[in-house]
Design a protein around this motif. Structure first.
Motif, PDB file in Angstrom:
ATOM      1  N   THR A 199      34.844  32.137  39.497  1.00  0.00           N
ATOM      2  CA  THR A 199      33.974  31.512  38.507  1.00  0.00           C
ATOM      3  C   THR A 199      34.834  30.552  37.692  1.00  0.00           C
ATOM      4  OG1 THR A 199      32.569  33.479  38.349  1.00  0.00           O
ATOM      5  CG2 THR A 199      32.419  31.875  36.570  1.00  0.00           C
ATOM      6  N   THR A 200      34.416  29.312  37.610  1.00  0.00           N
ATOM      7  CA  THR A 200      35.205  28.314  36.901  1.00  0.00           C
ATOM      8  C   THR A 200      35.202  28.604  35.403  1.00  0.00           C
ATOM      9  OG1 THR A 200      33.263  26.868  36.806  1.00  0.00           O
ATOM     10  CG2 THR A 200      34.798  26.524  38.621  1.00  0.00           C
ATOM     11  N   THR A 201      36.345  28.368  34.771  1.00  0.00           N
ATOM     12  CA  THR A 201      36.497  28.674  33.348  1.00  0.00           C
ATOM     13  C   THR A 201      36.174  27.496  32.446  1.00  0.00           C
ATOM     14  OG1 THR A 201      38.821  27.997  33.350  1.00  0.00           O
ATOM     15  CG2 THR A 201      38.339  30.313  33.894  1.00  0.00           C
ATOM     16  N   GLY A 202      36.194  26.292  33.013  1.00  0.00           N
ATOM     17  CA  GLY A 202      36.026  25.104  32.187  1.00  0.00           C
ATOM     18  C   GLY A 202      37.332  24.569  31.638  1.00  0.00           C
ATOM     19  N   ASP A 203      38.459  25.234  31.943  1.00  0.00           N
ATOM     20  CA  ASP A 203      39.760  24.775  31.465  1.00  0.00           C
ATOM     21  C   ASP A 203      40.411  23.776  32.411  1.00  0.00           C
ATOM     22  OD1 ASP A 203      39.884  26.145  29.032  1.00  0.00           O
ATOM     23  OD2 ASP A 203      40.510  27.997  30.021  1.00  0.00           O
ATOM     24  N   SER A 204      39.728  23.448  33.508  1.00  0.00           N
ATOM     25  CA  SER A 204      40.199  22.397  34.405  1.00  0.00           C
ATOM     26  C   SER A 204      39.172  21.280  34.390  1.00  0.00           C
ATOM     27  CB  SER A 204      40.370  22.943  35.826  1.00  0.00           C
ATOM     28  OG  SER A 204      39.108  23.174  36.433  1.00  0.00           O
ATOM     29  N   TRP A 205      39.267  20.377  35.355  1.00  0.00           N
ATOM     30  CA  TRP A 205      38.288  19.302  35.450  1.00  0.00           C
ATOM     31  C   TRP A 205      36.977  19.748  36.084  1.00  0.00           C
ATOM     32  CZ3 TRP A 205      38.085  19.215  40.703  1.00  0.00           C
ATOM     33  CH2 TRP A 205      39.260  19.480  41.413  1.00  0.00           C
ATOM     34  N   MET A 206      36.897  21.023  36.507  1.00  0.00           N
ATOM     35  CA  MET A 206      35.643  21.556  37.032  1.00  0.00           C
ATOM     36  C   MET A 206      34.778  22.078  35.889  1.00  0.00           C
ATOM     37  SD  MET A 206      36.601  23.653  40.486  1.00  0.00           S
ATOM     38  CE  MET A 206      37.338  22.858  41.903  1.00  0.00           C
ATOM     39  N   ASP A 225      31.597  27.984  34.352  1.00  0.00           N
ATOM     40  CA  ASP A 225      30.584  28.967  34.772  1.00  0.00           C
ATOM     41  C   ASP A 225      29.901  28.623  36.090  1.00  0.00           C
ATOM     42  OD1 ASP A 225      30.997  30.615  32.515  1.00  0.00           O
ATOM     43  OD2 ASP A 225      29.700  29.320  31.309  1.00  0.00           O
ATOM     44  N   ILE A 226      30.656  28.007  36.995  1.00  0.00           N
ATOM     45  CA  ILE A 226      30.154  27.727  38.340  1.00  0.00           C
ATOM     46  C   ILE A 226      30.786  28.735  39.289  1.00  0.00           C
ATOM     47  CG2 ILE A 226      29.963  26.052  40.203  1.00  0.00           C
ATOM     48  CD1 ILE A 226      28.452  25.239  37.701  1.00  0.00           C
ATOM     49  N   GLU A 227      29.957  29.462  40.047  1.00  0.00           N
ATOM     50  CA  GLU A 227      30.476  30.419  41.024  1.00  0.00           C
ATOM     51  C   GLU A 227      30.750  29.709  42.339  1.00  0.00           C
ATOM     52  OE1 GLU A 227      27.835  33.712  41.393  1.00  0.00           O
ATOM     53  OE2 GLU A 227      28.307  34.529  39.407  1.00  0.00           O
ATOM     54  N   ILE A 228      31.941  29.875  42.859  1.00  0.00           N
ATOM     55  CA  ILE A 228      32.325  29.253  44.115  1.00  0.00           C
ATOM     56  C   ILE A 228      33.009  30.292  44.992  1.00  0.00           C
ATOM     57  CG2 ILE A 228      32.489  26.904  43.221  1.00  0.00           C
ATOM     58  CD1 ILE A 228      35.410  27.251  42.845  1.00  0.00           C
ATOM     59  N   THR A 229      33.012  30.030  46.282  1.00  0.00           N
ATOM     60  CA  THR A 229      33.657  30.924  47.236  1.00  0.00           C
ATOM     61  C   THR A 229      34.767  30.174  47.967  1.00  0.00           C
ATOM     62  OG1 THR A 229      32.052  30.363  48.959  1.00  0.00           O
ATOM     63  CG2 THR A 229      31.580  32.289  47.596  1.00  0.00           C
ATOM     64  N   GLY A 230      35.740  30.913  48.426  1.00  0.00           N
ATOM     65  CA  GLY A 230      36.847  30.313  49.153  1.00  0.00           C
ATOM     66  C   GLY A 230      37.548  31.358  49.998  1.00  0.00           C
ATOM     67  N   HIS A 231      38.783  31.063  50.350  1.00  0.00           N
ATOM     68  CA  HIS A 231      39.564  31.955  51.195  1.00  0.00           C
ATOM     69  C   HIS A 231      41.011  31.891  50.744  1.00  0.00           C
ATOM     70  CE1 HIS A 231      41.805  33.205  54.878  1.00  0.00           C
ATOM     71  NE2 HIS A 231      40.800  34.025  55.011  1.00  0.00           N
ATOM     72  N   GLU A 232      41.722  33.006  50.869  1.00  0.00           N
ATOM     73  CA  GLU A 232      43.146  33.027  50.560  1.00  0.00           C
ATOM     74  C   GLU A 232      43.892  33.786  51.653  1.00  0.00           C
ATOM     75  OE1 GLU A 232      44.258  35.206  47.039  1.00  0.00           O
ATOM     76  OE2 GLU A 232      42.793  36.798  47.409  1.00  0.00           O
ATOM     77  N   PHE A 233      45.103  33.339  51.918  1.00  0.00           N
ATOM     78  CA  PHE A 233      45.975  34.027  52.866  1.00  0.00           C
ATOM     79  C   PHE A 233      47.396  33.595  52.543  1.00  0.00           C
ATOM     80  CE2 PHE A 233      46.789  34.985  57.675  1.00  0.00           C
ATOM     81  CZ  PHE A 233      47.506  36.107  57.296  1.00  0.00           C
ATOM     82  N   HIS A 234      48.097  34.417  51.794  1.00  0.00           N
ATOM     83  CA  HIS A 234      49.438  34.028  51.373  1.00  0.00           C
ATOM     84  C   HIS A 234      50.357  35.244  51.300  1.00  0.00           C
ATOM     85  CE1 HIS A 234      48.410  35.333  47.146  1.00  0.00           C
ATOM     86  NE2 HIS A 234      47.205  34.932  47.526  1.00  0.00           N
ATOM     87  N   TYR A 235      51.587  35.020  51.733  1.00  0.00           N
ATOM     88  CA  TYR A 235      52.643  36.025  51.629  1.00  0.00           C
ATOM     89  C   TYR A 235      53.472  35.808  50.366  1.00  0.00           C
ATOM     90  CZ  TYR A 235      52.110  37.854  56.411  1.00  0.00           C
ATOM     91  OH  TYR A 235      51.634  38.458  57.546  1.00  0.00           O
ATOM     92  N   SER A 236      53.173  34.770  49.647  1.00  0.00           N
ATOM     93  CA  SER A 236      53.966  34.440  48.469  1.00  0.00           C
ATOM     94  C   SER A 236      53.320  34.952  47.191  1.00  0.00           C
ATOM     95  CB  SER A 236      54.165  32.928  48.374  1.00  0.00           C
ATOM     96  OG  SER A 236      52.949  32.279  48.045  1.00  0.00           O
ATOM     97  N   GLU A 237      54.129  34.985  46.144  1.00  0.00           N
ATOM     98  CA  GLU A 237      53.685  35.435  44.829  1.00  0.00           C
ATOM     99  C   GLU A 237      54.245  34.492  43.781  1.00  0.00           C
ATOM    100  OE1 GLU A 237      54.070  39.470  42.036  1.00  0.00           O
ATOM    101  OE2 GLU A 237      55.435  39.136  43.737  1.00  0.00           O
ATOM    102  N   VAL A 238      53.423  34.159  42.800  1.00  0.00           N
ATOM    103  CA  VAL A 238      53.874  33.353  41.673  1.00  0.00           C
ATOM    104  C   VAL A 238      54.591  34.262  40.677  1.00  0.00           C
ATOM    105  CG1 VAL A 238      53.109  32.066  39.643  1.00  0.00           C
ATOM    106  CG2 VAL A 238      52.160  31.526  41.885  1.00  0.00           C
ATOM    107  N   PHE A 278      43.997  28.759  33.141  1.00  0.00           N
ATOM    108  CA  PHE A 278      43.556  29.074  34.496  1.00  0.00           C
ATOM    109  C   PHE A 278      42.195  28.428  34.767  1.00  0.00           C
ATOM    110  CE2 PHE A 278      46.219  32.720  33.215  1.00  0.00           C
ATOM    111  CZ  PHE A 278      47.222  32.593  34.161  1.00  0.00           C
ATOM    112  N   ALA A 279      42.048  27.934  35.974  1.00  0.00           N
ATOM    113  CA  ALA A 279      40.806  27.272  36.360  1.00  0.00           C
ATOM    114  C   ALA A 279      39.715  28.256  36.735  1.00  0.00           C
ATOM    115  CB  ALA A 279      41.053  26.317  37.528  1.00  0.00           C
ATOM    116  N   TYR A 280      40.121  29.454  37.208  1.00  0.00           N
ATOM    117  CA  TYR A 280      39.152  30.399  37.747  1.00  0.00           C
ATOM    118  C   TYR A 280      39.392  31.818  37.233  1.00  0.00           C
ATOM    119  CZ  TYR A 280      39.476  26.730  41.378  1.00  0.00           C
ATOM    120  OH  TYR A 280      39.562  25.547  42.054  1.00  0.00           O
ATOM    121  N   LYS A 281      38.292  32.549  37.080  1.00  0.00           N
ATOM    122  CA  LYS A 281      38.304  33.996  36.956  1.00  0.00           C
ATOM    123  C   LYS A 281      37.851  34.572  38.295  1.00  0.00           C
ATOM    124  CE  LYS A 281      39.493  34.595  32.615  1.00  0.00           C
ATOM    125  NZ  LYS A 281      40.755  35.287  32.263  1.00  0.00           N
TER     126      LYS A 281
END
Length: 352
Positions: free
Chosen positions: A270-277, A280-293, A301-304
């Motif tokens: 869900t977009t937070t409004g703290d980016s250019w998006m 409160d817009i719900e979006i779907t995606g995919h993640e696949f990462h072995y890394s960690e920030v 943050f752009a998303y919750k």
């Protein structure tokens, strides 16, 4: 899943089975698939990795006795047609100069060991789908120029995302973070997609000139959109197998690689409004990462997250100046507004 799609379009399914270390047990395996979801039409079987004629005959005898399904082919075990795998799956074809030769070898093997006529006849049993008129592709005159990172380190882009940006009025200008000394001229924004920067982190570190140009662009407020591999590249550095390499330093964090996935699967945001998006817009995606920030500074943050791992299990999308860098891979159908809003930001920042 394949079964869901086959059920939806009423298409027959060809079950490809790795027959290594298997003889009569292939029968309960096939029957299990047939009985588990009876409305999925398993119309044929291809035996894969068959160790020899005797092995094949035993497999065929078990299938003929116990299973009401055709054997369409039997592919012998071969060490010459394998495709290299590593963390995150198959090695991308753009990294492998021998990829097309391997594909040609696989084609020759399939032609010799699979009954292609029978395969085509099974396919003809599929329901004829209704014709749907294709939407006319929008090709407006470009109003912004977006540099897109494309080389062996950055290969993961959905074609529909490229089309969405072009439809929004963007010209995509490719550049190589590995080999180009300079960014293309007259860029208004950057798009750095997914890939394997950790595999090429030595080459990426060595190209100091373009790293510095990207860092300066980020600090100057150029709109930048980065996904997964792009996020890793924009960080201060990547540590993998005891080695640390400097990256762009455009966002205040470091990247630590692990032996097992840190995030894998569908992700709901869900977009937070703290980016250019918009918020409160719900979006779907995919993640696949072995890394960690790690060592993340004070950022927004752009998303919750309501599903997925993202950065920390709660948030994704580092927002720094006009840069949005996240682990989420977005598709234009799952986030239909992102391309228009990114281009709108670029126009606003550049007074275009």
């Amino acid at each position: 899943s394949t079964a869901d799609l086959a059920r939806l379009i009423e298409a027959p399914v060809i079950l490809i089975i790795n027959t290594g270390n298997m003889t009569r047990s292939i029968a309960p395996l096939i029957l299990g698939f047939k009985n588990f979801e009876p409305d999925v039409n398993i119309a044929g079987v291809i035996l894969n990795k068959v160790s020899g004629p005797r092995h094949e005959s035993k497999l065929r005898a078990a299938i003929e006795r116990y299973c009401d399904v055709e054997v369409v082919g039997a592919i012998p075990r071969s060490s010459e047609i394998g495709i290299i795998q590593r963390h995150l799956g198959l090695k991308p074809a753009k990294e492998d100069e021998a990829a097309m030769a391997t594909i040609a070898s696989i084609g020759t093997l399939i032609e010799s060991h699979v009954d292609l006529d029978k395969l085509v006849n099974i396919a003809k049993a599929a329901r004829i789908l209704p014709e749907i008129a294709a939407a006319a592709a929008a090709h407006p005159t470009p109003t912004v120029r977006i540099g897109i990172a494309r080389d062996r380190a950055f290969t993961f882009y959905y074609p529909e995302n490229i089309e969405a940006l072009e439809a929004a009025g963007a010209e995509l200008v490719p550049f190589s973070p590995m080999y180009d000394e300079h960014l293309p001229l007259d860029l208004n924004g950057l798009y750095i997609g997914g890939g394997f920067p950790e595999v090429f982190m030595g080459e990426l570190e060595d190209n100091r000139s373009i790293r510095e140009q990207i860092r300066i662009a980020v600090e100057a407020g150029m709109p930048v959109y980065a996904e997964c591999g792009g996020l890793m590249y924009l960080a201060r550095g990547i540590s993998w197998e005891g080695i640390t390499r400097e990256m762009v330093g455009g966002i205040p964090c470091d990247i630590l690689m692990h032996e097992k996935p840190k995030g894998h699967g569908y992700i709901k945001l869900t977009t937070t409004g703290d980016s250019w998006m918009k918020s409160d817009i719900e979006i779907t995606g995919h993640e696949f990462h072995y890394s960690e920030v790690v060592n993340l500074g004070d950022v927004k943050f752009a998303y919750k997250l309501s599903r997925g791992k993202g950065l920390d299990g709660r948030n994704d999308g580092i927002v720094y100046r006009n840069t949005l860098a996240s682990y989420a891979h977005l598709h234009s159908l799952g986030a239909p507004q992102w391309a228009d809003e990114f281009v709108a930001l670029i126009k606003h920042i550049g007074n275009l």
